[in-house]
Design a protein around this motif. Structure first.
Motif, PDB file in Angstrom:
ATOM      1  N   UNK A 288      54.227  36.402 -67.096  1.00 15.63           N
ATOM      2  CA  UNK A 288      54.104  35.962 -65.717  1.00 15.63           C
ATOM      3  C   UNK A 288      55.482  35.545 -65.224  1.00 15.63           C
ATOM      4  N   UNK A 289      55.709  35.726 -63.924  1.00 24.02           N
ATOM      5  CA  UNK A 289      57.007  35.444 -63.313  1.00 24.02           C
ATOM      6  C   UNK A 289      56.815  34.627 -62.035  1.00 24.02           C
ATOM      7  N   UNK A 290      57.846  33.873 -61.685  1.00 22.23           N
ATOM      8  CA  UNK A 290      57.928  33.209 -60.382  1.00 22.23           C
ATOM      9  C   UNK A 290      59.314  33.462 -59.819  1.00 22.23           C
ATOM     10  N   UNK A 291      59.371  33.961 -58.596  1.00 23.73           N
ATOM     11  CA  UNK A 291      60.620  34.223 -57.906  1.00 23.73           C
ATOM     12  C   UNK A 291      60.840  33.129 -56.865  1.00 23.73           C
ATOM     13  N   UNK A 292      62.012  32.499 -56.884  1.00 25.50           N
ATOM     14  CA  UNK A 292      62.315  31.423 -55.945  1.00 25.50           C
ATOM     15  C   UNK A 292      63.613  31.699 -55.208  1.00 25.50           C
ATOM     16  N   UNK A 293      63.587  31.575 -53.892  1.00 22.82           N
ATOM     17  CA  UNK A 293      64.796  31.683 -53.087  1.00 22.82           C
ATOM     18  C   UNK A 293      65.378  30.280 -52.926  1.00 22.82           C
ATOM     19  N   UNK A 294      66.472  30.018 -53.622  1.00 22.03           N
ATOM     20  CA  UNK A 294      67.015  28.666 -53.654  1.00 22.03           C
ATOM     21  C   UNK A 294      67.426  28.185 -52.269  1.00 22.03           C
TER      22      UNK A 294
ATOM     23  N   UNK B 284      60.495  16.361 -53.456  1.00 17.61           N
ATOM     24  CA  UNK B 284      61.579  15.919 -52.580  1.00 17.61           C
ATOM     25  C   UNK B 284      62.422  14.865 -53.289  1.00 17.61           C
ATOM     26  N   UNK B 285      63.329  14.221 -52.560  1.00 18.51           N
ATOM     27  CA  UNK B 285      64.243  13.244 -53.170  1.00 18.51           C
ATOM     28  C   UNK B 285      63.508  12.060 -53.782  1.00 18.51           C
ATOM     29  N   UNK B 286      62.335  11.736 -53.262  1.00 18.67           N
ATOM     30  CA  UNK B 286      61.547  10.612 -53.768  1.00 18.67           C
ATOM     31  C   UNK B 286      60.518  11.071 -54.806  1.00 18.67           C
ATOM     32  N   UNK B 287      60.666  12.290 -55.287  1.00 15.24           N
ATOM     33  CA  UNK B 287      59.775  12.864 -56.301  1.00 15.24           C
ATOM     34  C   UNK B 287      58.342  13.020 -55.789  1.00 15.24           C
ATOM     35  N   UNK B 288      58.194  13.219 -54.503  1.00 17.00           N
ATOM     36  CA  UNK B 288      56.888  13.507 -53.914  1.00 17.00           C
ATOM     37  C   UNK B 288      56.707  15.017 -53.825  1.00 17.00           C
ATOM     38  N   UNK B 289      55.457  15.459 -53.966  1.00 14.91           N
ATOM     39  CA  UNK B 289      55.166  16.886 -53.968  1.00 14.91           C
ATOM     40  C   UNK B 289      55.407  17.502 -52.596  1.00 14.91           C
ATOM     41  N   UNK B 290      56.158  18.596 -52.568  1.00 20.68           N
ATOM     42  CA  UNK B 290      56.355  19.381 -51.349  1.00 20.68           C
ATOM     43  C   UNK B 290      55.397  20.572 -51.356  1.00 20.68           C
ATOM     44  N   UNK B 291      55.399  21.315 -52.437  1.00 21.92           N
ATOM     45  CA  UNK B 291      54.500  22.453 -52.598  1.00 21.92           C
ATOM     46  C   UNK B 291      54.570  22.897 -54.048  1.00 21.92           C
ATOM     47  N   UNK B 292      53.850  23.952 -54.365  1.00 21.24           N
ATOM     48  CA  UNK B 292      53.953  24.535 -55.704  1.00 21.24           C
ATOM     49  C   UNK B 292      53.628  26.015 -55.617  1.00 21.24           C
ATOM     50  N   UNK B 293      54.060  26.739 -56.641  1.00 17.66           N
ATOM     51  CA  UNK B 293      53.720  28.144 -56.816  1.00 17.66           C
ATOM     52  C   UNK B 293      52.983  28.284 -58.141  1.00 17.66           C
ATOM     53  N   UNK B 294      51.847  28.956 -58.095  1.00 16.30           N
ATOM     54  CA  UNK B 294      51.034  29.142 -59.294  1.00 16.30           C
ATOM     55  C   UNK B 294      50.004  30.213 -58.992  1.00 16.30           C
ATOM     56  N   UNK B 295      49.063  30.416 -59.911  1.00 15.90           N
ATOM     57  CA  UNK B 295      48.028  31.424 -59.640  1.00 15.90           C
ATOM     58  C   UNK B 295      47.105  30.983 -58.508  1.00 15.90           C
ATOM     59  N   UNK B 296      47.119  29.689 -58.158  1.00 18.19           N
ATOM     60  CA  UNK B 296      46.325  29.212 -57.027  1.00 18.19           C
ATOM     61  C   UNK B 296      47.118  29.191 -55.728  1.00 18.19           C
ATOM     62  N   UNK B 297      48.423  29.461 -55.812  1.00 19.09           N
ATOM     63  CA  UNK B 297      49.290  29.507 -54.620  1.00 19.09           C
ATOM     64  C   UNK B 297      50.335  30.582 -54.885  1.00 19.09           C
ATOM     65  N   UNK B 298      49.950  31.831 -54.606  1.00 18.14           N
ATOM     66  CA  UNK B 298      50.751  32.976 -55.023  1.00 18.14           C
ATOM     67  C   UNK B 298      52.049  33.122 -54.246  1.00 18.14           C
ATOM     68  N   UNK B 299      52.095  32.628 -53.024  1.00 19.66           N
ATOM     69  CA  UNK B 299      53.311  32.788 -52.232  1.00 19.66           C
ATOM     70  C   UNK B 299      53.477  31.616 -51.285  1.00 19.66           C
TER      71      UNK B 299
END
Length: 742
Positions: free
Chosen positions: A567-573, A533-548
């Motif tokens: 490997x690919x990651x698709x992101x809807x901006x 987020x704006x304060x550089x705090x984690x919102x979420x992530x995508x990886x092999x441990x969080x596929x979607x």
């Protein structure tokens, strides 16, 4: 009647099987986006030329109008030969020379929930007679290793089956189209490229340095640059000059050491130790004669030996200086390396004066080494206790600034720009390998009067050095590109910008990709994306441990790559909940980025309705080689501005990480801290230099993407416009270093 796409496909197949070895033509295309003037008999090549253009469009390139017209007047054979060579080159530029498969065949559709996917892998393992017992044993222990499950981490379908599962890409107005222009003859293009790389005023990255090595061999007997200011480049050129018996370009003992490393195919940057090969007697004599002449002309240069004492010791064992009694000064070099002769360094004299709080004396001594003086300005001003001392420092800098290289002047200008404000800010360190770390800035401030006076002097000097641009034509999209003050701040690849650059991102879908091919051992790279987020705090992530997640999907984990893996990651901006996206490549196990046979990262931009394969070359906006010392790569980050638009911030950084099992969850705090430090630092950009150039221009025009002026211009932009006058001076990211004056 043949299908209209058949010739395009044939050209592509020809290119795939041509073996596309490194050639002078490919070097010219990669570095300049020009095809050397295609020589050959006249003929009826119009149809073949249009087919060549269509084949290029499938990869996101096209022929300029002049080039298409010229090829149309050549024979079909000439056109096809040029097409095969060029298609192979541009496909490799964007990463389309390898097969990009995905674990989930329908990606980005039908990506399962992570837990459901793991449970399915467990169920399949329990159904397999060979893995059932081991899986049950792990389940009883309460800890299950996913890598032991037969269906986890390896492709479950062929590349052809994956292609069949996807529709063709729908063309969109936003697809990338990179224009290839008509160049001069091959010899002229190769010579011009050699002179540009050899004469660069900024250090080259490793890929460009390797290309210079190839070009130096080709051009050793031809025209040479007036000066080769970068030592690593000089070593590469000296190797070629030694091969043809030309005089060597040496003015320090370290130049000779670098040349010896080049002759042994070692590291001319001296970052890594070189294992020196046995050298022929003529070569040994040439190196010793070079050392002898340097020391005879300036005995004080013996002090340079201390910085690389061990390397000089090992070199002495190969050169046998005792066999050359007529070269006594060369023998002194190795006596200093062994500690048998004292040679006090210039820096030790400076440190002695500063240790006695004699800032004025140290400044007076540093005046004889303007580059060292400029690199010491901040420290001198902080140590100065009186206004008289500060005045002496600034006055000396103003006096010697004409003798300082443009790269150093600009680096110091950027440094003092960022020294404004209060102390306690973050300070980011990035070494020449791309390794980065952050610490609090505990330095006292540089007082505003001295800081302002220095900045004015540096601006005036840059204004004096910049050439008269005449009609200055500026593409506004290039203004926030950082000046390449070091080639090591830019990775090799396509569409890559220097560290600190900011570029616009226009598209609905952002797709990251990583490809790697292991050399000798099973290697597992993991592509991840961290959302902050704006304060550089984690919102979420995508990886092999969080596929979607709400924002997008991961293509699935591949855990070994004997034949290459992607490997690919698709992101809807539009769906991104954070304001910052940080893609990263983590090494989970196996070979490092500098050990694998090949590895690269990139991103694509698409419209939502385009579909297509997971990897579509004409949607690739950037492909960057992964070659760094750490175990976590941070190529760039994406930030959403206050206007809602997304921008890329180029990083080219590597974190040390851990020897194995690096994961986005474990490094998110360090990544956020580093990113904050990078984002909050102002880079010196193209905007700065073009602003100074505009003051001396006859006309300044903003390029709007339409008609070009009739006469020659100085164009500064992301890509050369089609139809630009051939007498124009063109500055694009491929030769952005040429914008930096000597």
């Amino acid at each position: 009647m043949a299908h209209p796409k058949t010739p395009v496909r044939r050209l592509t197949r020809l290119c795939e099987h041509a073996g596309m070895a490194l050639s002078p033509e490919s070097l010219v295309v990669r570095h300049t986006h020009r095809i050397p003037f295609p020589a050959g008999p006249t003929g009826e090549g119009a149809v073949a030329a249009r087919q060549f253009d269509a084949a290029l469009l499938s990869v996101g390139f096209k022929l300029s109008a002049d080039l298409l017209a010229h090829l149309s007047q050549r024979t079909v054979g000439t056109v096809v030969d040029n097409a095969v060579r060029t298609l192979g080159t541009v496909r490799e530029m964007v990463g389309d020379h390898v097969r990009h498969n995905v674990y989930f065949i329908d990606f980005p559709a039908n990506v399962p929930d992570t837990f459901d996917f793991w449970m399915r892998c467990v169920a399949e393992a329990l159904d397999d007679d060979t893995s059932r017992a081991g899986t049950l044993a792990q389940l009883r222990d309460g800890v299950l290793n996913l890598l032991t499950l037969p269906s986890y981490g390896t492709y479950r379908h062929t590349y052809e089956e994956m292609l069949a599962a996807h529709d063709e890409l729908i063309a969109a107005a936003g697809d990338r189209v990179t224009v290839l222009h008509l160049g001069d003859g091959l010899d002229d293009e190769v010579t011009a490229l050699y002179l540009a790389l050899a004469g660069s005023t900024t250090p080259l990255n490793d890929d460009d340095l390797g290309d210079l090595r190839t070009l130096a061999e080709l051009c050793a007997d031809g025209p040479q640059p007036e000066a080769i200011p970068i030592r690593e480049s000089r070593a590469v050129v000296n190797r070629a000059r030694l091969g043809v018996g030309a005089d060597l370009l040496l003015d320090t003992v370290t130049d000779v050491l670098r040349l010896a490393c080049a002759l042994s195919d070692g590291d001319v940057t001296l970052r890594e130790p070189t294992r020196f090969r046995g050298l022929s007697r003529p070569v040994r004599r040439a190196l010793l004669a070079g050392l002898d002449s340097v020391v005879a002309a300036a005995p004080a240069k013996l002090a340079d030996v201390h910085a690389h004492r061990e390397a000089f010791k090992r070199l002495g064992e190969r050169l046998h200086p005792h066999e050359y009694p007529r070269l006594p000064y060369a023998a002194e070099v190795f006596a200093v390396a062994r500690g048998e002769k004292e040679a006090r360094s210039f820096d030790s004299h400076v440190e002695e004066l500063l240790g006695m709080n004699d800032v004025t004396g140290a400044t007076r001594l540093l005046k004889s080494a303007p580059g060292k003086l400029f690199r010491s300005l901040d420290r001198l001003l902080r140590l100065a206790l009186t206004q008289e001392e500060r005045e002496a420092v600034v006055a000396t800098a103003e006096e010697v600034v004409p003798l300082v290289s443009g790269r150093v002047v600009l680096s110091v200008r950027e440094h003092f720009h960022n020294r404004a404000g209060d102390t306690g800010e973050r300070r980011v360190f990035v070494n020449r390998l791309g390794s980065a770390w952050v610490t609090a800035d505990s330095r006292p401030p540089v007082l505003p009067p001295e800081r302002g006076r220095l900045i004015d002097a540096l601006d005036a000097e840059m204004r004096r050095r910049l050439p008269d641009p005449g009609h200055l034509l500026i593409d506004p999209d290039v203004l926030d590109v950082a000046l390449p003050l070091s080639g090591r701040a830019t990775a090799g690849g396509f569409g890559v910008l220097p560290r600190g650059s900011v570029s616009h991102v226009d598209g609905e879908l952002l797709r990251f990709f990583v490809y790697w091919k292991q050399a000798a051992h099973d290697t597992d790279y993991d592509l991840s994306a961290l959302l902050l987020d704006d304060a550089y705090r984690t919102v979420t992530w995508l990886s092999y441990t969080a596929l979607s997640d709400v924002e997008g999907e991961h293509s699935g984990d591949i855990t070994e790559a004997p034949d290459g893996a992607s490997e690919f990651i698709d992101l809807r901006l539009g769906a991104a909940r954070g304001s910052c996206i940080v893609p990263q490549v983590n090494i989970f196990s196996g070979e490092g980025f500098e050990e694998v046979e090949e590895s690269f990262f990139g991103f694509m931009l698409r419209d939502a309705e385009q579909r297509g394969r997971p990897f579509e070359p004409r949607t690739v906006r950037m492909k960057s080689e992964l070659r760094g010392p750490g175990r976590v790569a941070l190529p760039l980050a994406f930030r959403r501005g206050s206007d809602g638009r997304w921008h890329a911030k180029w990083l080219h950084l590597y974190l040390r990480g851990t020897p194995s099992a690096n994961r986005v969850e474990e490094n998110r705090v360090s990544v956020a801290t580093l990113l904050r430090g990078i984002v909050e630092r102002d880079q010196l950009t193209v905007r700065y230099l073009t602003g100074l150039m505009a003051e001396g221009a006859t006309t300044v025009t903003t390029w709007d993407g339409t008609a070009v002026p009739d006469g020659p211009v100085t164009f500064v932009g992301l890509e050369r416009p089609d139809g630009l006058h051939r007498g124009s001076r063109v500055i694009t990211p491929e030769n952005l270093r040429d914008l930096i004056p000597d």
